[in-house]
Design an enzyme around this catalytic site. Structure first.
Site, PDB file in Angstrom:
ATOM      1  N   GLU A   1      -3.308 -13.118 -14.464  1.00  0.00           N
ATOM      2  CA  GLU A   1      -2.944 -12.955 -12.926  1.00  0.00           C
ATOM      3  C   GLU A   1      -2.663 -14.225 -12.283  1.00  0.00           C
ATOM      4  O   GLU A   1      -1.636 -14.367 -11.396  1.00  0.00           O
ATOM      5  CB  GLU A   1      -3.966 -12.347 -11.922  1.00  0.00           C
ATOM      6  CG  GLU A   1      -4.641 -11.084 -12.276  1.00  0.00           C
ATOM      7  CD  GLU A   1      -5.931 -10.668 -11.540  1.00  0.00           C
ATOM      8  OE1 GLU A   1      -5.741  -9.770 -10.646  1.00  0.00           O
ATOM      9  OE2 GLU A   1      -6.875 -11.253 -11.867  1.00  0.00           O
TER      10      GLU A   1
ATOM     11  N   ARG B   1       2.239  -9.627  -1.395  1.00  0.00           N
ATOM     12  CA  ARG B   1       3.004  -8.657  -1.505  1.00  0.00           C
ATOM     13  C   ARG B   1       2.970  -7.534  -0.363  1.00  0.00           C
ATOM     14  O   ARG B   1       3.403  -6.331  -0.642  1.00  0.00           O
ATOM     15  CB  ARG B   1       2.263  -7.960  -2.658  1.00  0.00           C
ATOM     16  CG  ARG B   1       0.835  -7.641  -2.550  1.00  0.00           C
ATOM     17  CD  ARG B   1      -0.028  -7.492  -3.988  1.00  0.00           C
ATOM     18  NE  ARG B   1      -1.214  -6.722  -3.702  1.00  0.00           N
ATOM     19  CZ  ARG B   1      -2.043  -6.500  -4.822  1.00  0.00           C
ATOM     20  NH1 ARG B   1      -1.761  -7.254  -6.009  1.00  0.00           N
ATOM     21  NH2 ARG B   1      -3.036  -5.897  -4.647  1.00  0.00           N
TER      22      ARG B   1
ATOM     23  N   ARG C   1     -11.470  -0.040 -11.871  1.00  0.00           N
ATOM     24  CA  ARG C   1     -11.824  -1.129 -10.570  1.00  0.00           C
ATOM     25  C   ARG C   1     -13.119  -0.790 -10.366  1.00  0.00           C
ATOM     26  O   ARG C   1     -13.305   0.401  -9.580  1.00  0.00           O
ATOM     27  CB  ARG C   1     -10.808  -1.005  -9.546  1.00  0.00           C
ATOM     28  CG  ARG C   1      -9.215  -1.239 -10.051  1.00  0.00           C
ATOM     29  CD  ARG C   1      -8.522  -0.934  -8.761  1.00  0.00           C
ATOM     30  NE  ARG C   1      -7.114  -1.206  -8.912  1.00  0.00           N
ATOM     31  CZ  ARG C   1      -6.125  -0.136  -9.431  1.00  0.00           C
ATOM     32  NH1 ARG C   1      -6.600   0.817  -9.684  1.00  0.00           N
ATOM     33  NH2 ARG C   1      -4.918  -0.584  -9.618  1.00  0.00           N
TER      34      ARG C   1
ATOM     35  N   ASN D   1       0.704  -7.485 -10.416  1.00  0.00           N
ATOM     36  CA  ASN D   1       0.799  -7.320  -8.942  1.00  0.00           C
ATOM     37  C   ASN D   1       0.604  -8.759  -8.357  1.00  0.00           C
ATOM     38  O   ASN D   1       1.201  -9.533  -7.626  1.00  0.00           O
ATOM     39  CB  ASN D   1      -0.313  -6.490  -8.504  1.00  0.00           C
ATOM     40  CG  ASN D   1      -0.059  -4.985  -8.538  1.00  0.00           C
ATOM     41  OD1 ASN D   1       1.112  -4.759  -9.387  1.00  0.00           O
ATOM     42  ND2 ASN D   1      -0.644  -4.136  -8.132  1.00  0.00           N
ATOM     43  N   ASP D   2      -0.468  -9.274  -9.061  1.00  0.00           N
ATOM     44  CA  ASP D   2      -0.987 -10.567  -8.551  1.00  0.00           C
ATOM     45  C   ASP D   2      -0.198 -11.854  -8.977  1.00  0.00           C
ATOM     46  O   ASP D   2       0.202 -12.758  -8.645  1.00  0.00           O
ATOM     47  CB  ASP D   2      -2.671 -11.035  -8.659  1.00  0.00           C
ATOM     48  CG  ASP D   2      -3.531 -10.583  -7.666  1.00  0.00           C
ATOM     49  OD1 ASP D   2      -2.735 -10.528  -6.280  1.00  0.00           O
ATOM     50  OD2 ASP D   2      -4.567 -10.241  -7.672  1.00  0.00           O
TER      51      ASP D   2
ATOM     52  N   HIS E   1       0.784  -1.198   0.061  1.00  0.00           N
ATOM     53  CA  HIS E   1       0.024  -0.029  -0.011  1.00  0.00           C
ATOM     54  C   HIS E   1       0.958   1.226  -0.256  1.00  0.00           C
ATOM     55  O   HIS E   1       0.542   2.263  -0.620  1.00  0.00           O
ATOM     56  CB  HIS E   1      -0.919  -0.232   1.312  1.00  0.00           C
ATOM     57  CG  HIS E   1      -1.878  -0.962   1.282  1.00  0.00           C
ATOM     58  ND1 HIS E   1      -2.398  -1.570   2.169  1.00  0.00           N
ATOM     59  CD2 HIS E   1      -2.610  -1.695   0.148  1.00  0.00           C
ATOM     60  CE1 HIS E   1      -3.548  -2.402   1.799  1.00  0.00           C
ATOM     61  NE2 HIS E   1      -3.452  -2.456   0.552  1.00  0.00           N
TER      62      HIS E   1
ATOM     63  N   CYS F   1      -1.692  -3.928 -16.762  1.00  0.00           N
ATOM     64  CA  CYS F   1      -2.373  -2.819 -15.980  1.00  0.00           C
ATOM     65  C   CYS F   1      -1.932  -2.905 -14.654  1.00  0.00           C
ATOM     66  O   CYS F   1      -2.180  -2.264 -13.796  1.00  0.00           O
ATOM     67  CB  CYS F   1      -3.891  -3.179 -15.919  1.00  0.00           C
ATOM     68  SG  CYS F   1      -4.448  -4.776 -15.384  1.00  0.00           S
TER      69      CYS F   1
ATOM     70  N   ARG G   1     -12.932  -3.767 -15.419  1.00  0.00           N
ATOM     71  CA  ARG G   1     -12.869  -5.098 -14.705  1.00  0.00           C
ATOM     72  C   ARG G   1     -13.995  -5.323 -13.946  1.00  0.00           C
ATOM     73  O   ARG G   1     -14.673  -4.293 -13.050  1.00  0.00           O
ATOM     74  CB  ARG G   1     -11.594  -5.185 -13.735  1.00  0.00           C
ATOM     75  CG  ARG G   1     -11.421  -6.377 -12.992  1.00  0.00           C
ATOM     76  CD  ARG G   1     -10.210  -6.440 -12.404  1.00  0.00           C
ATOM     77  NE  ARG G   1     -10.264  -5.403 -11.031  1.00  0.00           N
ATOM     78  CZ  ARG G   1      -9.429  -5.280 -10.148  1.00  0.00           C
ATOM     79  NH1 ARG G   1      -8.301  -5.631 -10.195  1.00  0.00           N
ATOM     80  NH2 ARG G   1      -9.555  -4.408  -9.010  1.00  0.00           N
TER      81      ARG G   1
END
Length: 564
Positions: A418, A452, A292, A441-442, A190, A489, A328
């Site tokens: 992902e 993460r 999102r 990220n995933d 974060h 993305c 998404r």
């Protein structure tokens, strides 16, 4: 950079730029209540005091998120949900009813939740810090002490902390905070994501920073992850010269994303809703690569109605006439619980459970309603709507989503890549998926089996991990053979050097937080497509992330002049 090796600490640079100033530390000291603290006997008044402090904390977090927008809003809304949790409130009421003072009741009730999170697998355990922050904010209100947060200062400073709570990062003043350095965190934590959204230089996972005395002059290189104590004037000037060169390159580059020899690379924005459109447009986004939609569904007892969804989607579509808007579908599950979804029961590791499209298949009526609203929202607009499903694993998932979207009137339906299985079998998914969008990220988290949010695993959370680059290359190659577009993305797209490598691997578009767009546009403008391809091949040939990045840079000489 410093005069001796001891002057320099190395962490993970997660937000480029140069920060310089004296160290100030995050104020996070909140006294804990006595273990036997009891109230005066008025249960009703004491319960009201506790509940009001929890509600005020939730409202404050939500308001901070509303002001911050973007990623910050999602993170802070999740924290607000913690403070509003009915089961937590009931536990506090019970404890007060048994005689505990409000402070003690809150502390003990949250300790139970903390233990549950800590034992619920690494993904949920990483949210313990967020819960601790909520607890401290509630206790501060009850005790009448300052709420934890950023230190007050009349002059610019470098903020140093073990880690930052989302509410801290989201409300930083970039005019005063010149840089951020934390002991914990990773490239997709974060702290990293929110620092990038604010355009603040940041270095995370930096061992030793906790021992730097407050007031020490600190030089932060957010691009390369180096932190120098008491730097020389030459150190500061060298780094600032590179930053100036970057600023000049940003000023010179404008318009659609493209390489130096004119190869088009659409640069898109990641957004959470209409509130993020201003920053996206101001930074030259050519469209939206990741909308999102969770923000529309958070913190509600019932799913948003049809017209509410149509209005929210249409506002975004109308902002990019002629551009692409990739939406998404709802990404929720036990890791992002929503009150109107069926209870999941206990999942030992929610990150590997029924989330994303897996939940969408379990409650198809929610997916159907969202797709119908999107189809209606597109009518009368000039944007190109694309819809994608999160957490797709195999060809059966891709087929189900394409069929479901088609029945709703949407025929440009793609998938997020992902899960490593999806990347490895992308050629099969391409038979029905209209496009791919890689969520790095995933993908990194699952490829390296490293949550993460856990700073100790920072080296495994790096999208430069060569196994992750292998999967990206495999996906892009399969997409090219099937004549499908393949975007990225995830946060990897916001790395100026990695953006060139991604293009070299065959990625066709890049989507990121709006503030990263100018730097990535400038970086691409320094390299030809052939240089990007050579950089990609060089990175793939290396053994680890550090070597991969160094090898890629050797083939991107124009970026070195900008300090990347």
């Amino acid at each position: 950079m410093g005069e001796t090796m001891a002057d320099v600490l190395t962490g993970v640079g997660v937000s480029p730029g140069v920060g310089y100033g004296p160290v100030l530390r995050l104020a996070r000291s909140v006294p804990q209540p006595d273990a036997d603290a009891r109230h005066s006997g008025d249960d009703t008044a004491e319960i009201q005091r506790a509940v009001q402090a929890m509600q005020d904390t939730a409202d404050d977090l939500s308001a901070r998120g509303e002001r911050a927008g973007g990623e910050a809003r999602q993170v802070l809304d999740a924290q607000a949900l913690m403070a509003r949790d009915p089961a937590l409130s009931d536990d506090v009421r019970r404890r007060v009813g048994e005689g505990a003072a409000a402070e003690r009741a809150v502390s003990e009730a949250m300790a139970v939740y903390r233990e549950m999170l800590a034992g619920a697998g690494e993904y949920m355990a990483a949210r313990v810090a967020d819960l601790d922050d909520v607890r401290d904010r509630v206790l501060a209100r009850l005790m009448g002490v300052p709420v934890p947060g950023i230190p007050e200062s009349d002059t610019p400073f470098v903020l140093v902390a073990n880690d930052l709570a989302p509410a801290d990062t989201a409300t930083l003043d970039p005019e005063l905070v010149t840089g951020i350095v934390t002991r914990e965190g990773g490239p997709t934590s974060h702290t990293a994501i929110l620092a990038r959204s604010l355009g603040l230089p940041a270095v995370v996972a930096c061992p030793g920073v906790e021992s730097i005395p407050e007031g020490t002059q600190l030089l932060v290189d957010g691009a390369n992850g180096e932190v120098t104590s008491d730097p020389t004037a030459s150190d500061v000037e060298t780094l600032r010269a590179a930053a100036s060169a970057r600023a000049a390159a940003v000023a010179e580059s404008s318009g659609p994303g493209r390489t130096r020899d004119g190869h088009p690379v659409p640069l898109l924005a990641n957004i959470g809703g209409p509130a993020d459109l201003g920053a996206a447009v101001a930074n030259g986004a050519e469209g939206v690569g990741l909308y999102r939609t969770e923000f529309l569904f958070l913190d509600r007892e019932h799913a948003p109605g049809h017209q509410e969804q149509v209005d929210a989607y249409r506002e975004v579509l109308e902002a990019f006439p002629g551009g692409k808007v990739v939406v998404r579908t709802l990404d929720a599950g036990s890791d992002k619980p929503l009150a109107f979804l069926p209870p999941m029961g206990e999942e030992p590791n929610p990150a590997l459970g029924e989330r994303g499209m897996r939940m969408g298949r379990r409650v198809p009526e929610v997916t159907d309603a969202q797709l119908r609203a999107l189809a209606e929202a597109q009518q009368g607009t000039q944007a190109r709507l694309q819809v994608m499903a999160p957490m797709v694993t195999d060809a059966a998932d891709a087929e189900w989503f394409a069929d479901t979207a088609g029945r709703a009137g949407i025929h440009d339906a793609g998938v997020m890549v992902e899960v490593p299985a999806a990347a490895l079998r992308a050629h099969h998914l391409a038979e029905t998926a209209a496009f791919f969008s890689i969520g790095t990220n995933d993908l990194t988290q699952y490829t390296c089996a490293a949550d993460r949010e856990i700073g100790a695993l920072g080296r495994f959370q790096d999208p430069w991990q060569t196994a992750v680059l292998d999967l990206i290359a495999a996906t892009a190659t399969a997409a090219g053979k099937a004549d499908r577009s393949c975007g990225v993305c995830g946060e990897a797209a916001a790395d100026p050097v990695l953006s060139c490598v991604l293009v070299g691997l065959g990625v066709t578009s890049l989507s990121m937080g709006a503030t990263a767009l100018p730097l990535v546009r400038a970086a691409l403008a320094q390299a030809t497509l052939e240089q990007c391809r050579r950089a990609g091949a060089a990175a793939l040939a290396e053994r680890g992330p550090g070597e991969a990045k160094r090898a890629a840079r050797e083939h991107l000489p124009g970026l070195a002049d900008l300090g990347f």
